[in-house]
Design a protein around this motif. Sequence first.
Motif, PDB file in Angstrom:
ATOM      1  N   ALA A  43       0.844  -1.203   0.000  1.00  0.00           N
ATOM      2  CA  ALA A  43       0.000   0.000   0.000  1.00  0.00           C
ATOM      3  C   ALA A  43       0.877   1.251   0.000  1.00  0.00           C
ATOM      4  CB  ALA A  43      -0.925  -0.013   1.226  1.00  0.00           C
ATOM      5  N   GLY A  44       1.922   1.242   0.806  1.00  0.00           N
ATOM      6  CA  GLY A  44       2.814   2.390   0.893  1.00  0.00           C
ATOM      7  C   GLY A  44       3.567   2.640  -0.405  1.00  0.00           C
TER       8      GLY A  44
ATOM      9  N   LYS B  91       2.380  10.375   1.139  1.00  0.00           N
ATOM     10  CA  LYS B  91       1.279   9.409   1.043  1.00  0.00           C
ATOM     11  C   LYS B  91       1.621   8.009   1.569  1.00  0.00           C
ATOM     12  CE  LYS B  91      -1.704  11.870  -1.676  1.00  0.00           C
ATOM     13  NZ  LYS B  91      -1.609  12.166  -3.119  1.00  0.00           N
ATOM     14  N   ALA B  92       2.898   7.635   1.451  1.00  0.00           N
ATOM     15  CA  ALA B  92       3.269   6.230   1.687  1.00  0.00           C
ATOM     16  C   ALA B  92       2.994   5.781   3.122  1.00  0.00           C
ATOM     17  CB  ALA B  92       4.749   6.020   1.340  1.00  0.00           C
ATOM     18  N   VAL B  93       3.510   6.534   4.086  1.00  0.00           N
ATOM     19  CA  VAL B  93       3.352   6.120   5.480  1.00  0.00           C
ATOM     20  C   VAL B  93       1.868   6.173   5.868  1.00  0.00           C
ATOM     21  CG1 VAL B  93       3.967   6.669   7.869  1.00  0.00           C
ATOM     22  CG2 VAL B  93       5.705   6.801   6.076  1.00  0.00           C
ATOM     23  N   GLN B  94       1.155   7.174   5.319  1.00  0.00           N
ATOM     24  CA  GLN B  94      -0.283   7.281   5.600  1.00  0.00           C
ATOM     25  C   GLN B  94      -1.027   6.041   5.102  1.00  0.00           C
ATOM     26  OE1 GLN B  94      -1.638   9.670   7.468  1.00  0.00           O
ATOM     27  NE2 GLN B  94       0.480  10.370   7.687  1.00  0.00           N
TER      28      GLN B  94
ATOM     29  N   VAL C 118      -3.618   0.680   6.620  1.00  0.00           N
ATOM     30  CA  VAL C 118      -3.685  -0.790   6.652  1.00  0.00           C
ATOM     31  C   VAL C 118      -3.646  -1.286   8.087  1.00  0.00           C
ATOM     32  CG1 VAL C 118      -2.480  -2.929   6.027  1.00  0.00           C
ATOM     33  CG2 VAL C 118      -2.675  -1.070   4.352  1.00  0.00           C
ATOM     34  N   TYR C 119      -2.794  -0.673   8.913  1.00  0.00           N
ATOM     35  CA  TYR C 119      -2.653  -1.143  10.310  1.00  0.00           C
ATOM     36  C   TYR C 119      -3.843  -0.747  11.193  1.00  0.00           C
ATOM     37  CZ  TYR C 119       2.190  -2.432   9.353  1.00  0.00           C
ATOM     38  OH  TYR C 119       3.323  -3.028   8.860  1.00  0.00           O
TER      39      TYR C 119
END
Length: 402
Positions: free
Chosen positions: A298-299, A392-395, A400-401
């Motif tokens: 996703a990231g 955007k990546a970490v968000q 997902v978590y």
Amino acid sequence: MFKEINVPNRTIMTPGPVEANPVVLRAMSTGTLGQFDPAFTSLMQEIKEMLRIAFNAPNNECLAVDGTSRSGLEAALFAMIEPGDKVLIPAYGRFAYLLAEIVERAGGDIVLMERDWTGTFEQAEIIERIKAEQPKIVAMVHGETANGQCQQLEEVGAYCQANGIYLVVDCVATFGGVDIKQDEWGIDIAIAGTQKCLSVPSGMSLVSISHRAKAFIESRFQKELGLGADQRNERFIQSNYLDLSQLMVYWSQNPINHHTEATNMIYGLHTGLRLFVQEEGMEKVFQRHQLNNNALIAGIEAMGLGIYGDRETAMPTVIPVMIPDGIEPNKVRDILLEEFSVEIAGSFGDLNKVIWRIGNMGYSSRKQNVLHVLGALEATLLYLGADIQAGKAVQAALKVYR
Ligand SMILES: *Cc1c(COP(=O)(O)O)cnc(C)c1O
């Protein structure tokens, strides 16, 4: 003067070696025992039991070879191949060629079945080729580390089992992260390692041998000279150190002397297996790898980077990330290591300049590492002027978590 070793703290997100579990390292630093001390030999017997659980093969002969994963591959192939034996190797990535390299050295007659590295084989294709070639052995890779692809095996295995063909499978990159159903898939010899999803340092290989492969290997048994009551065999296995017929005896309840077992390494292996099959539990371990894989994907996609190869047959333990245009691959890896203390991997052959590989294995497969590698990769790419989506990546991974 030589100084005491003082290693940096790394986040290792490669397909091996990965971060060793601290519980494993603690076990390895306890006092050395001799290899015939009953306090030690009981650990070897327990490792056999845990390996049978881990490979889903309750009646198999299981043992560990001293040497990295390729020592297990070499031991298995040298035990099964007699000069001139035909071996079919379906190749969809680099490690199939390692099998070919070993088969050649064992004097086998290699039939390579090749395709590009973007996906795996249809099982029917492999079976057709087996019918045409009539090999004694099919040797292949379950999870291919070079491209993150995972081959389906159960139909091939069923065909091999029904037709007296031995199936030898490299499960090094999947064992401990993906369920290996050795009996159900009809695998005669499955090989794994320690430094990937088991999070034990590199240095041993795990081998699980079916009943019929064991019988074949035993037919080549030759006792080492100098141990009394000579037992010669004209079909002896060429390697002494990697002689599975001798190693099976060494790992039995009535051992005959062979190498000096690496006893502290065995403490580590015992601990890694116990954490896997019992303490965390296999089902939970697989779910953790899947969840962290989903967060990584996703990231990476939110950043606007592509993922290489067929997603249907992707494995969750290695993520092949397309390198964006105009970016020098090694420069990114250097900055990640120097500034963020994060290690990711390049790839092999033609894929070397095309993908990076992010490992998602064992103790390294945890939320903190996933978020750290995504943040570090994004920052590095932005620093180098890559055309990616910022912020955007970490968000996406957090989503997902949470
Ligand atoms: C890592 C790996 C190997 C080689 O393992 P070593 O432990 O370095 O000998 C072999 N096959 C696969 C699929 C691997 O991922």
